[in-house]
Scaffold this motif. Structure first.
Motif, PDB file in Angstrom:
ATOM      1  N   ASP A 200       0.807  -1.276  -0.175  1.00 38.13           N
ATOM      2  CA  ASP A 200      -0.021  -0.033  -0.176  1.00 38.13           C
ATOM      3  C   ASP A 200       0.869   1.357  -0.108  1.00 38.13           C
ATOM      4  OD1 ASP A 200      -2.280  -1.613   0.063  1.00 38.13           O
ATOM      5  OD2 ASP A 200      -2.704  -1.264   2.234  1.00 38.13           O
ATOM      6  N   ILE A 201       1.913   1.221   0.786  1.00 39.55           N
ATOM      7  CA  ILE A 201       2.876   2.391   0.898  1.00 39.55           C
ATOM      8  C   ILE A 201       3.655   2.754  -0.407  1.00 39.55           C
ATOM      9  CG2 ILE A 201       5.102   3.301   2.077  1.00 39.55           C
ATOM     10  CD1 ILE A 201       3.959   1.874   4.436  1.00 39.55           C
ATOM     11  N   ALA A 202       4.030   1.472  -1.026  1.00 36.63           N
ATOM     12  CA  ALA A 202       4.508   1.635  -2.557  1.00 36.63           C
ATOM     13  C   ALA A 202       3.759   2.198  -3.526  1.00 36.63           C
ATOM     14  CB  ALA A 202       5.143   0.276  -3.014  1.00 36.63           C
ATOM     15  N   SER A 203       2.374   1.581  -3.495  1.00 36.47           N
ATOM     16  CA  SER A 203       1.396   1.976  -4.326  1.00 36.47           C
ATOM     17  C   SER A 203       0.995   3.398  -4.161  1.00 36.47           C
ATOM     18  CB  SER A 203       0.262   1.119  -4.344  1.00 36.47           C
ATOM     19  OG  SER A 203       0.525  -0.202  -4.663  1.00 36.47           O
ATOM     20  N   GLN A 204       0.779   3.991  -3.101  1.00 42.60           N
ATOM     21  CA  GLN A 204       0.533   5.293  -2.943  1.00 42.60           C
ATOM     22  C   GLN A 204       1.637   6.416  -3.236  1.00 42.60           C
ATOM     23  OE1 GLN A 204      -2.729   6.416  -1.820  1.00 42.60           O
ATOM     24  NE2 GLN A 204      -1.751   8.420  -2.536  1.00 42.60           N
ATOM     25  N   THR A 205       2.774   6.026  -2.701  1.00 48.86           N
ATOM     26  CA  THR A 205       3.881   6.836  -3.199  1.00 48.86           C
ATOM     27  C   THR A 205       4.250   7.074  -4.611  1.00 48.86           C
ATOM     28  OG1 THR A 205       4.969   6.145  -1.525  1.00 48.86           O
ATOM     29  CG2 THR A 205       6.485   6.971  -2.921  1.00 48.86           C
ATOM     30  N   VAL A 206       3.957   5.797  -5.633  1.00 50.45           N
ATOM     31  CA  VAL A 206       3.865   5.835  -7.072  1.00 50.45           C
ATOM     32  C   VAL A 206       2.789   6.899  -7.368  1.00 50.45           C
ATOM     33  CG1 VAL A 206       3.663   4.528  -9.214  1.00 50.45           C
ATOM     34  CG2 VAL A 206       5.309   3.741  -7.358  1.00 50.45           C
ATOM     35  N   LEU A 207       1.556   6.654  -6.919  1.00 47.12           N
ATOM     36  CA  LEU A 207       0.480   7.288  -7.345  1.00 47.12           C
ATOM     37  C   LEU A 207       0.696   8.871  -7.018  1.00 47.12           C
ATOM     38  CD1 LEU A 207      -2.454   7.486  -8.530  1.00 47.12           C
ATOM     39  CD2 LEU A 207      -3.211   7.046  -6.121  1.00 47.12           C
ATOM     40  N   GLY A 208       1.053   9.110  -5.988  1.00 49.05           N
ATOM     41  CA  GLY A 208       1.450  10.591  -5.560  1.00 49.05           C
ATOM     42  C   GLY A 208       2.583  11.237  -6.237  1.00 49.05           C
ATOM     43  N   SER A 209       3.652  10.574  -6.524  1.00 47.66           N
ATOM     44  CA  SER A 209       4.521  10.974  -7.380  1.00 47.66           C
ATOM     45  C   SER A 209       4.214  11.259  -8.930  1.00 47.66           C
ATOM     46  CB  SER A 209       5.931  10.191  -7.505  1.00 47.66           C
ATOM     47  OG  SER A 209       6.502   9.795  -6.179  1.00 47.66           O
ATOM     48  N   ALA A 210       3.307  10.474  -9.264  1.00 50.96           N
ATOM     49  CA  ALA A 210       2.947  10.620 -10.656  1.00 50.96           C
ATOM     50  C   ALA A 210       2.064  11.932 -10.605  1.00 50.96           C
ATOM     51  CB  ALA A 210       2.026   9.583 -11.384  1.00 50.96           C
ATOM     52  N   LYS A 211       1.207  12.109  -9.803  1.00 48.65           N
ATOM     53  CA  LYS A 211       0.273  13.236  -9.625  1.00 48.65           C
ATOM     54  C   LYS A 211       1.066  14.574  -9.280  1.00 48.65           C
ATOM     55  CE  LYS A 211      -3.696  14.815  -6.894  1.00 48.65           C
ATOM     56  NZ  LYS A 211      -4.629  14.984  -8.027  1.00 48.65           N
ATOM     57  N   LEU A 212       2.060  14.390  -8.722  1.00 51.19           N
ATOM     58  CA  LEU A 212       2.961  15.624  -8.481  1.00 51.19           C
ATOM     59  C   LEU A 212       3.736  16.141  -9.674  1.00 51.19           C
ATOM     60  CD1 LEU A 212       4.438  17.916  -6.840  1.00 51.19           C
ATOM     61  CD2 LEU A 212       6.152  16.319  -6.218  1.00 51.19           C
ATOM     62  N   THR A 213       4.151  15.095 -10.614  1.00 50.87           N
ATOM     63  CA  THR A 213       4.808  15.405 -11.873  1.00 50.87           C
ATOM     64  C   THR A 213       3.701  15.982 -13.035  1.00 50.87           C
ATOM     65  OG1 THR A 213       6.114  13.425 -11.511  1.00 50.87           O
ATOM     66  CG2 THR A 213       5.928  14.408 -13.807  1.00 50.87           C
ATOM     67  N   GLU A 215       0.907  17.571 -11.928  1.00 51.66           N
ATOM     68  CA  GLU A 215       0.211  18.861 -11.702  1.00 51.66           C
ATOM     69  C   GLU A 215       1.279  20.074 -11.383  1.00 51.66           C
ATOM     70  OE1 GLU A 215      -2.586  18.151  -8.578  1.00 51.66           O
ATOM     71  OE2 GLU A 215      -3.705  16.687  -9.580  1.00 51.66           O
ATOM     72  N   SER A 216       2.533  19.680 -11.053  1.00 52.69           N
ATOM     73  CA  SER A 216       3.498  20.650 -10.890  1.00 52.69           C
ATOM     74  C   SER A 216       3.995  21.233 -12.108  1.00 52.69           C
ATOM     75  CB  SER A 216       4.446  20.167  -9.970  1.00 52.69           C
ATOM     76  OG  SER A 216       5.557  19.288 -10.843  1.00 52.69           O
ATOM     77  N   GLY A 217       4.154  20.581 -13.213  1.00 49.60           N
ATOM     78  CA  GLY A 217       4.400  20.824 -14.218  1.00 49.60           C
ATOM     79  C   GLY A 217       6.085  20.857 -14.493  1.00 49.60           C
ATOM     80  N   GLU A 218       6.803  20.412 -13.272  1.00 45.65           N
ATOM     81  CA  GLU A 218       8.152  20.618 -13.215  1.00 45.65           C
ATOM     82  C   GLU A 218       8.727  19.304 -13.979  1.00 45.65           C
ATOM     83  OE1 GLU A 218      10.194  21.949  -9.411  1.00 45.65           O
ATOM     84  OE2 GLU A 218       8.014  21.891  -8.498  1.00 45.65           O
ATOM     85  N   LEU A 223      12.025  17.281  -9.756  1.00 45.86           N
ATOM     86  CA  LEU A 223      11.610  16.949  -8.536  1.00 45.86           C
ATOM     87  C   LEU A 223      12.284  15.936  -7.841  1.00 45.86           C
ATOM     88  CD1 LEU A 223       7.791  16.334 -10.120  1.00 45.86           C
ATOM     89  CD2 LEU A 223       8.609  18.271  -8.319  1.00 45.86           C
ATOM     90  N   CYS A 224      12.955  15.130  -8.418  1.00 43.95           N
ATOM     91  CA  CYS A 224      14.099  14.139  -7.833  1.00 43.95           C
ATOM     92  C   CYS A 224      14.964  14.812  -6.793  1.00 43.95           C
ATOM     93  CB  CYS A 224      14.511  13.085  -8.950  1.00 43.95           C
ATOM     94  SG  CYS A 224      15.688  11.899  -8.041  1.00 43.95           S
ATOM     95  N   ASP A 225      15.568  16.007  -7.582  1.00 45.62           N
ATOM     96  CA  ASP A 225      16.532  16.671  -6.665  1.00 45.62           C
ATOM     97  C   ASP A 225      16.073  17.243  -5.428  1.00 45.62           C
ATOM     98  OD1 ASP A 225      18.322  16.141  -8.604  1.00 45.62           O
ATOM     99  OD2 ASP A 225      18.042  18.302  -9.779  1.00 45.62           O
ATOM    100  N   GLN A 226      14.632  17.646  -5.364  1.00 45.79           N
ATOM    101  CA  GLN A 226      14.125  18.195  -4.447  1.00 45.79           C
ATOM    102  C   GLN A 226      13.977  17.098  -3.168  1.00 45.79           C
ATOM    103  OE1 GLN A 226      10.238  20.181  -5.345  1.00 45.79           O
ATOM    104  NE2 GLN A 226      11.144  21.016  -7.043  1.00 45.79           N
TER     105      GLN A 226
END
Length: 266
Positions: A200-213, A215-218, A223-226
Motif C-alpha cells: 500500500d505504501i509503495a502504491s500510494q507513493t507511486v500514485l502521488g509522485s505521478a500526480k505531483l509530476t 500537476e506541478s509541471g516540473e 522533483l527528484c533533486d528536491q
C-alpha cells in the motif's frame, strides 16, 4: 447511435463499463459479441449490455463498430464483417500493431477507421489512451471516439507514426510500474513491514509522485533533486539505481516493445 463491440475481453469490458457509468451513453445502445457467451452474460447482467449473435450481427446493427479482438485474430474476423460495414459506419480498432491502412484495405472503400490504443488502467477509469484518424475519418469521427474513451481516462490525439512509441510508453510500461511496485513492496517486507502495508505504501507513493509530476509541471529530475538532500539517504539510493543500470534497462525495454509492435503490422 449504436455502439457495437466485437470481442469482450478485459479492455472492452472496462470501456463498456466506463461508458455506462459516465451516464453519457444509454446501456441499450451498447451491444457486443464474444465467442465465450459467459462474458456477454456477465456484462448483460451487470451493466445492461445487449448481447449479439455474432460478429456480423454486431457489424450490421451498430453505427460504431469497435474491434476489440487480438491482432492475430483480425484476419479471421474482418471477412465476417466486411460485407455489412458501409461507409456510413465507423470502425474503431483497439488492437495493437495494425495500422489504419490494414483495415481500410480489408473493408469496403470509403469506410472510416479510427485507431485507438487504451491501457488497462481503464478498469479504474484512469486510462491513458491514444487516438488517430485513418485516411477517410473526419474530425467529427475523432471527436466521437474521444467522447467514448474519455469515460475511462485521458485521451491524446496522435499521428499514426507516434503509435508504436505510445504503445510502449502509454500501454505496456504499466507492467513495468507493477514490477516496480512489487520490488518496492518486497524491499519493505525485507526491512520488516507487513506485505500488505508495504504494498500500500509503495502504491500510494507511486500514485502521488505521478500526480505531483502531472500537476506541478516540473521536470521529473527537478522533483527528484528536491527529494535528494546533499549527502543524504535518497541520493545514495538514486546512485545505486543508476550504477545498476536502472535507466538503461527501462529504455531498452521500451525499445524492445516498439520493435515488437512494428512487427505486428506485417
Amino acid at each position: 447511435m449504436i455502439y457495437g463491440f466485437v470481442g469482450l475481453g478485459n479492455m472492452a469490458n472496462a470501456i463498456i463499463r466506463g461508458m455506462v457509468l459516465s451516464g453519457k451513453f444509454d446501456k441499450d445502445t451498447i451491444l457486443g459479441f464474444n465467442r465465450s457467451p459467459g462474458k456477454m452474460e456477465t456484462l448483460a447482467r451487470e451493466v445492461g449490455l445487449v448481447p449479439a449473435e455474432s460478429a456480423k450481427d454486431v457489424a450490421e446493427r451498430a453505427d460504431v463498430v469497435v474491434l476489440a479482438v487480438k491482432p492475430q485474430m483480425m484476419n479471421d474476423v474482418l471477412p465476417l464483417i466486411t460485407p455489412v460495414i458501409t461507409p456510413e459506419k465507423l470502425v474503431v480498432s483497439i488492437a495493437a500493431g495494425k495500422p489504419a491502412a490494414f483495415y481500410e484495405q480489408a473493408l469496403q472503400p470509403g469506410v472510416p477507421v479510427v485507431r485507438v490504443m487504451p491501457n488497462i488502467n481503464a478498469k479504474v477509469l484512469a486510462a491513458t489512451t491514444a487516438v488517430c484518424a485513418g485516411a477517410t475519418a473526419t474530425q467529427e469521427h475523432v471527436a466521437l471516439v474521444k467522447e467514448m474513451f474519455e469515460t475511462v481516462g485521458g485521451v491524446y490525439v496522435l499521428t499514426e507514426d507516434q503509435f508504436p512509441a505510445f504503445s510502449a510508453l502509454g500501454g505496456a510500461s504499466g507492467a513495468f510500474i507493477h514490477l516496480y511496485i512489487d520490488a518496492l513492496a518486497s524491499a519493505g517486507v525485507k526491512a520488516g513491514l507487513p506485505r500488505q502495508l508495504s504494498q500500500d505504501i509503495a502504491s500510494q507513493t507511486v500514485l502521488g509522485s505521478a500526480k505531483l509530476t502531472l500537476e506541478s509541471g516540473e521536470h521529473p529530475i527537478a522533483l527528484c533533486d528536491q527529494i535528494c538532500s546533499p549527502g543524504g539517504t535518497t541520493i545514495e539510493g538514486v546512485h545505486t539505481l543508476k550504477r545498476l543500470g536502472f535507466e538503461s534497462a527501462v529504455q531498452q525495454a521500451i525499445d524492445a516493445i516498439i520493435a515488437k509492435d512494428k512487427s505486428l503490422a506485417n
